[in-house]
Design an enzyme around this catalytic site. Structure first.
Site, PDB file in Angstrom:
ATOM      1  N   SER A 125       0.852  -1.191   0.000  1.00 35.51           N
ATOM      2  CA  SER A 125       0.000   0.000   0.000  1.00 35.51           C
ATOM      3  C   SER A 125       0.886   1.240   0.000  1.00 35.51           C
ATOM      4  CB  SER A 125      -0.909  -0.006   1.231  1.00 35.51           C
ATOM      5  OG  SER A 125      -1.733   1.144   1.264  1.00 35.51           O
ATOM      6  N   LYS A 151      -1.235  -1.073  -4.293  1.00 37.09           N
ATOM      7  CA  LYS A 151      -2.405  -0.272  -3.924  1.00 37.09           C
ATOM      8  C   LYS A 151      -1.969   1.178  -3.792  1.00 37.09           C
ATOM      9  CE  LYS A 151      -4.505  -0.240   0.272  1.00 37.09           C
ATOM     10  NZ  LYS A 151      -5.429  -0.676   1.346  1.00 37.09           N
ATOM     11  N   LYS A 153      -3.139   5.067  -2.832  1.00 37.03           N
ATOM     12  CA  LYS A 153      -4.120   5.940  -2.205  1.00 37.03           C
ATOM     13  C   LYS A 153      -4.463   7.081  -3.154  1.00 37.03           C
ATOM     14  CE  LYS A 153      -4.259   3.989   1.957  1.00 37.03           C
ATOM     15  NZ  LYS A 153      -5.483   3.483   2.615  1.00 37.03           N
ATOM     16  N   ASP A 178      -7.298   3.140  -3.676  1.00 33.26           N
ATOM     17  CA  ASP A 178      -7.977   3.188  -2.378  1.00 33.26           C
ATOM     18  C   ASP A 178      -8.354   4.630  -2.080  1.00 33.26           C
ATOM     19  OD1 ASP A 178      -8.960   2.852   0.140  1.00 33.26           O
ATOM     20  OD2 ASP A 178      -7.092   2.208   1.056  1.00 33.26           O
ATOM     21  N   GLU A 203     -11.221   0.792  -3.940  1.00 32.18           N
ATOM     22  CA  GLU A 203     -11.645   0.496  -2.578  1.00 32.18           C
ATOM     23  C   GLU A 203     -12.339   1.695  -1.938  1.00 32.18           C
ATOM     24  OE1 GLU A 203      -9.646  -1.254   1.560  1.00 32.18           O
ATOM     25  OE2 GLU A 203      -8.385  -0.701  -0.138  1.00 32.18           O
ATOM     26  N   ASP A 228     -14.539  -1.515   2.378  1.00 35.33           N
ATOM     27  CA  ASP A 228     -13.644  -1.580   3.532  1.00 35.33           C
ATOM     28  C   ASP A 228     -14.385  -1.031   4.738  1.00 35.33           C
ATOM     29  OD1 ASP A 228     -11.681  -1.200   5.483  1.00 35.33           O
ATOM     30  OD2 ASP A 228     -10.357   0.001   4.237  1.00 35.33           O
ATOM     31  N   LYS A 252     -10.627  -6.628   7.478  1.00 42.64           N
ATOM     32  CA  LYS A 252      -9.648  -6.200   8.482  1.00 42.64           C
ATOM     33  C   LYS A 252     -10.102  -6.726   9.833  1.00 42.64           C
ATOM     34  CE  LYS A 252      -8.038  -2.006   6.152  1.00 42.64           C
ATOM     35  NZ  LYS A 252      -8.077  -0.517   6.139  1.00 42.64           N
ATOM     36  N   GLY A 280      -4.591  -3.958   5.843  1.00 38.96           N
ATOM     37  CA  GLY A 280      -3.688  -3.634   6.943  1.00 38.96           C
ATOM     38  C   GLY A 280      -4.037  -2.319   7.603  1.00 38.96           C
TER      39      GLY A 280
END
Length: 358
Positions: A125, A151, A153, A178, A203, A228, A252, A280
């Site tokens: 990530s 991934k 952001k 994400d 996400e 999520d 998660k 995570g």
């Protein structure tokens, strides 16, 4: 408190210092099980914080455990039901009990959960970077290290053009975005541009507590939506799947209240052909080891966020530290979480300690 090697930036903000609790459950034979709280200092991911975790554990959850007999870790989530939400506080305690249970049975935590995998694929990530060039360099670095998925952001103003630049430079790399709830349905046409980039998923693009608008968005996007923050329980999972709110779910452990509920969600999705992966929360070694154990379940078909310890920490609190070899973590087969606690490191990072008698 532990300091991340580098600041981690999302649409919520930037953090570098991670405060958390390590829970140690000790039985009369001297066996120890370990859990880790994953809430952040500020309530930007969920309503929980480090301080609220302490309050709920101290004033409610530990008392429940003191007053009741636990024969199996699955009993814990049932005992905790009268306390609404506060899932990260619940998970921290339940995780320690799961680890203790596995050690008393002389089996790995993965085996106690029913996991079969001997190794797991992992992704990475990447937080929001200062420039696109910085992002491209970072992505290249982790691809060379062998991570199975990248991934990235995103947030308004740092999304489609950025992802397009990454896709152009890395045409065959599995990439996901994400958003951490940074968009609304007013952004539908903008988000539909992602369909041209062959992303594995986007996400949580919309509200943190939403499953209705996500269904509207998924209906008009080819890119799979992964939920999520919206998923706190098996019941949330059932409703989201029924509505068509997503095609993938990020499980998660802390967000859903512990390993027992995480496994129930996994089992439900496996029966219905919904892909899942393990997200995570910038965990230290204890929380990271729980993620590894969970990911050994057969339904975890997508690489998770469980990178190696050295990705985040100069020194972790477990030994050996979690290592990644060409995007793969070998699952430890020692009893419990499979890693030993580095007592010296734990002591060095500890700022306070409390003991509760049972």
């Amino acid at each position: 408190m532990m300091r991340l090697k580098d600041p981690f930036t999302t649409s919520f903000g930037t953090m570098q210092d991670k405060e958390f609790y390590i829970i140690e459950a000790i039985d009369t034979d001297g066996n120890s099980g370990f859990g880790e709280s994953v809430a952040f200092t500020s309530p930007w991911y969920s309503e929980e914080t480090v301080k609220t975790n302490l309050h709920v554990m101290e004033d409610f959850l530990i008392k429940i455990l003191q007053e009741n007999e636990v024969n199996h870790p699955d009993d814990v989530s049932k005992l905790f039901e009268p306390i609404k939400r506060n899932n990260m506080a619940k998970s921290a305690l339940e995780g320690a009990i799961w680890d203790l249970y596995a050690k008393r049975k002389n089996i790995s935590l993965a085996a106690a959960l029913g996991g079969k995998k001997k190794e797991i694929d992992v992704g990475i990530s990447i937080g929001i970077q200062p420039t696109v060039k910085d992002l491209l360099n970072t992505v290249e670095h982790y691809i060379k290290e062998g991570y199975k998925r990248i991934k990235i952001k995103v947030k308004p103003g740092w999304d489609v053009d950025v992802l397009r630049a990454v896709r152009e430079q890395f045409p065959d790399t599995p990439i996901m975005a994400d958003a951490n709830s940074a968009y609304t349905l007013a952004d539908i046409e903008h988000l539909k541009q992602l369909d041209d980039l062959n992303l594995t998923m986007i996400e949580q693009p919309l509200g943190h507590d939403d499953i209705v608008d996500h269904a509207k968005l998924q209906a008009v996007m080819k890119t799979p939506i992964c939920l999520d923050e919206s998923i706190h329980s098996l019941e949330d999972t059932r409703k989201a799947i029924q509505l068509g709110s997503c095609k993938i779910i990020n499980i998660k452990i802390g967000r859903v209240g512990g390993l027992t509920e995480a496994k129930r969600i996994h089992d439900y999705c496996l029966e219905r052909g919904i892909e899942v992966w393990c997200g995570g929360m910038l965990e230290a070694g204890v929380g990271r080891s729980h993620n590894i154990a969970l990911t050994t379940l057969s339904g975890f078909t997508l690489p998770g966020d469980t990178a190696g310890s050295s990705r985040y920490w100069e020194k972790d609190i477990i030994t050996p530290e979690v290592t990644v070899d060409n995007g793969i973590i070998k699952v430890p087969n020692k009893p419990g979480i499979g890693y030993d606690i580095d007592r010296d490191a734990l002591k060095a990072f500890t700022v306070s300690e409390k003991v509760f008698e049972f």
